[in-house]
Design a protein around this motif. Sequence first.
Motif, PDB file in Angstrom:
ATOM      1  N   ASP A 161     -31.606  64.836 -12.741  1.00 29.74           N
ATOM      2  CA  ASP A 161     -32.238  63.716 -12.060  1.00 29.74           C
ATOM      3  C   ASP A 161     -33.618  64.106 -11.545  1.00 29.74           C
ATOM      4  O   ASP A 161     -34.432  63.236 -11.256  1.00 29.74           O
ATOM      5  CB  ASP A 161     -31.358  63.227 -10.905  1.00 29.74           C
ATOM      6  N   GLY A 162     -33.865  65.374 -11.442  1.00 32.73           N
ATOM      7  CA  GLY A 162     -35.170  65.871 -11.047  1.00 32.73           C
ATOM      8  C   GLY A 162     -35.244  67.363 -11.295  1.00 32.73           C
ATOM      9  O   GLY A 162     -34.268  68.074 -11.097  1.00 32.73           O
ATOM     10  N   VAL A 163     -36.405  67.804 -11.769  1.00 31.25           N
ATOM     11  CA  VAL A 163     -36.697  69.224 -11.923  1.00 31.25           C
ATOM     12  C   VAL A 163     -37.962  69.462 -11.121  1.00 31.25           C
ATOM     13  O   VAL A 163     -39.029  68.967 -11.457  1.00 31.25           O
ATOM     14  CB  VAL A 163     -36.880  69.615 -13.406  1.00 31.25           C
ATOM     15  N   LEU A 164     -37.820  70.185 -10.023  1.00 29.41           N
ATOM     16  CA  LEU A 164     -38.867  70.305  -9.022  1.00 29.41           C
ATOM     17  C   LEU A 164     -39.474  71.702  -9.062  1.00 29.41           C
ATOM     18  O   LEU A 164     -38.786  72.689  -8.790  1.00 29.41           O
ATOM     19  CB  LEU A 164     -38.284  70.006  -7.642  1.00 29.41           C
TER      20      LEU A 164
ATOM     21  N   PRO B  79     -25.972  62.938  -8.725  1.00 31.20           N
ATOM     22  CA  PRO B  79     -27.349  63.406  -8.906  1.00 31.20           C
ATOM     23  C   PRO B  79     -27.393  64.936  -8.963  1.00 31.20           C
ATOM     24  O   PRO B  79     -26.746  65.613  -8.161  1.00 31.20           O
ATOM     25  CB  PRO B  79     -28.080  62.899  -7.659  1.00 31.20           C
ATOM     26  N   VAL B  80     -28.151  65.453  -9.923  1.00 32.43           N
ATOM     27  CA  VAL B  80     -28.279  66.900 -10.091  1.00 32.43           C
ATOM     28  C   VAL B  80     -29.766  67.241 -10.127  1.00 32.43           C
ATOM     29  O   VAL B  80     -30.520  66.674 -10.927  1.00 32.43           O
ATOM     30  CB  VAL B  80     -27.594  67.399 -11.379  1.00 32.43           C
ATOM     31  N   PHE B  81     -30.155  68.170  -9.260  1.00 33.96           N
ATOM     32  CA  PHE B  81     -31.542  68.590  -9.165  1.00 33.96           C
ATOM     33  C   PHE B  81     -31.647  70.083  -9.442  1.00 33.96           C
ATOM     34  O   PHE B  81     -30.790  70.861  -9.036  1.00 33.96           O
ATOM     35  CB  PHE B  81     -32.108  68.285  -7.772  1.00 33.96           C
ATOM     36  N   LEU B  82     -32.710  70.452 -10.112  1.00 28.19           N
ATOM     37  CA  LEU B  82     -33.022  71.846 -10.412  1.00 28.19           C
ATOM     38  C   LEU B  82     -34.384  72.138  -9.839  1.00 28.19           C
ATOM     39  O   LEU B  82     -35.304  71.317  -9.970  1.00 28.19           O
ATOM     40  CB  LEU B  82     -33.044  72.056 -11.936  1.00 28.19           C
ATOM     41  N   GLY B  83     -34.541  73.287  -9.207  1.00 27.55           N
ATOM     42  CA  GLY B  83     -35.850  73.615  -8.672  1.00 27.55           C
ATOM     43  C   GLY B  83     -36.098  75.096  -8.614  1.00 27.55           C
ATOM     44  O   GLY B  83     -35.178  75.903  -8.697  1.00 27.55           O
ATOM     45  N   GLY B  84     -37.382  75.421  -8.520  1.00 29.16           N
ATOM     46  CA  GLY B  84     -37.800  76.811  -8.393  1.00 29.16           C
ATOM     47  C   GLY B  84     -38.749  77.221  -9.484  1.00 29.16           C
ATOM     48  O   GLY B  84     -39.532  76.426  -9.988  1.00 29.16           O
ATOM     49  N   LYS B  85     -38.660  78.476  -9.865  1.00 30.07           N
ATOM     50  CA  LYS B  85     -39.480  79.019 -10.951  1.00 30.07           C
ATOM     51  C   LYS B  85     -38.595  79.044 -12.188  1.00 30.07           C
ATOM     52  O   LYS B  85     -37.758  79.924 -12.345  1.00 30.07           O
ATOM     53  CB  LYS B  85     -39.973  80.417 -10.596  1.00 30.07           C
TER      54      LYS B  85
ATOM     55  N   PRO C  80     -41.878  68.899  -0.854  1.00 27.65           N
ATOM     56  CA  PRO C  80     -41.995  67.504  -0.411  1.00 27.65           C
ATOM     57  C   PRO C  80     -41.238  66.536  -1.329  1.00 27.65           C
ATOM     58  O   PRO C  80     -40.629  65.578  -0.853  1.00 27.65           O
ATOM     59  CB  PRO C  80     -43.498  67.212  -0.450  1.00 27.65           C
ATOM     60  N   GLU C  81     -41.260  66.799  -2.618  1.00 28.97           N
ATOM     61  CA  GLU C  81     -40.530  65.930  -3.540  1.00 28.97           C
ATOM     62  C   GLU C  81     -39.026  66.041  -3.308  1.00 28.97           C
ATOM     63  O   GLU C  81     -38.307  65.038  -3.349  1.00 28.97           O
ATOM     64  CB  GLU C  81     -40.862  66.282  -4.990  1.00 28.97           C
ATOM     65  N   PHE C  82     -38.548  67.244  -3.020  1.00 28.94           N
ATOM     66  CA  PHE C  82     -37.121  67.421  -2.760  1.00 28.94           C
ATOM     67  C   PHE C  82     -36.717  66.679  -1.487  1.00 28.94           C
ATOM     68  O   PHE C  82     -35.669  66.025  -1.455  1.00 28.94           O
ATOM     69  CB  PHE C  82     -36.771  68.900  -2.663  1.00 28.94           C
ATOM     70  N   ARG C  83     -37.533  66.739  -0.456  1.00 29.20           N
ATOM     71  CA  ARG C  83     -37.241  65.987   0.780  1.00 29.20           C
ATOM     72  C   ARG C  83     -37.118  64.496   0.467  1.00 29.20           C
ATOM     73  O   ARG C  83     -36.233  63.811   0.976  1.00 29.20           O
ATOM     74  CB  ARG C  83     -38.320  66.215   1.822  1.00 29.20           C
ATOM     75  N   SER C  84     -38.019  64.006  -0.361  1.00 29.60           N
ATOM     76  CA  SER C  84     -37.981  62.602  -0.757  1.00 29.60           C
ATOM     77  C   SER C  84     -36.698  62.292  -1.527  1.00 29.60           C
ATOM     78  O   SER C  84     -36.058  61.258  -1.294  1.00 29.60           O
ATOM     79  CB  SER C  84     -39.210  62.282  -1.612  1.00 29.60           C
ATOM     80  N   ARG C  85     -36.313  63.181  -2.408  1.00 30.11           N
ATOM     81  CA  ARG C  85     -35.081  62.974  -3.181  1.00 30.11           C
ATOM     82  C   ARG C  85     -33.857  63.006  -2.276  1.00 30.11           C
ATOM     83  O   ARG C  85     -32.918  62.232  -2.469  1.00 30.11           O
ATOM     84  CB  ARG C  85     -34.947  64.025  -4.283  1.00 30.11           C
TER      85      ARG C  85
END
Length: 137
Positions: free
Chosen positions: A109-112, A82-88, A119-124
Amino acid sequence: MLGSTPSDSHTWNLLFVQLLMEENGWSVTNLGACVPVAMLLDESLRRVPDMIVISTVNGHGVQDARQVIEAVRAEPSLARVPVFLGGKICVAEDHERDAVDELVAAGYDGVLVGGTAVPEFRSRLAQVAAGHAGRRP
């Protein structure tokens, strides 16, 4: 595995994400800022992580993020990590929704982004941990 996009030199976001992950039971390898794609791949192939998290706040993440996910997904042993990207990820917020959709289609798998990102990242994090039942994350 945690790091930033190749062009993002910010570090406070990485520390925040690392602490958030550790508070949720994860052991984190923080590669730091301005992580070259080759370095991310080398470290991830050396010991395949349970997940890869890319944090960016410089507003140009969408430009670097595509090359990151294409390289990760091209490696057979990392293809299912799983690969997640987040921020601005965008300088202009009106382009953000299209950028999120584009990056998910590219393989994240998610772009937050925005107010729901944490909260979405905690869920992931919980979802990935549940997928590794019997293994300590």
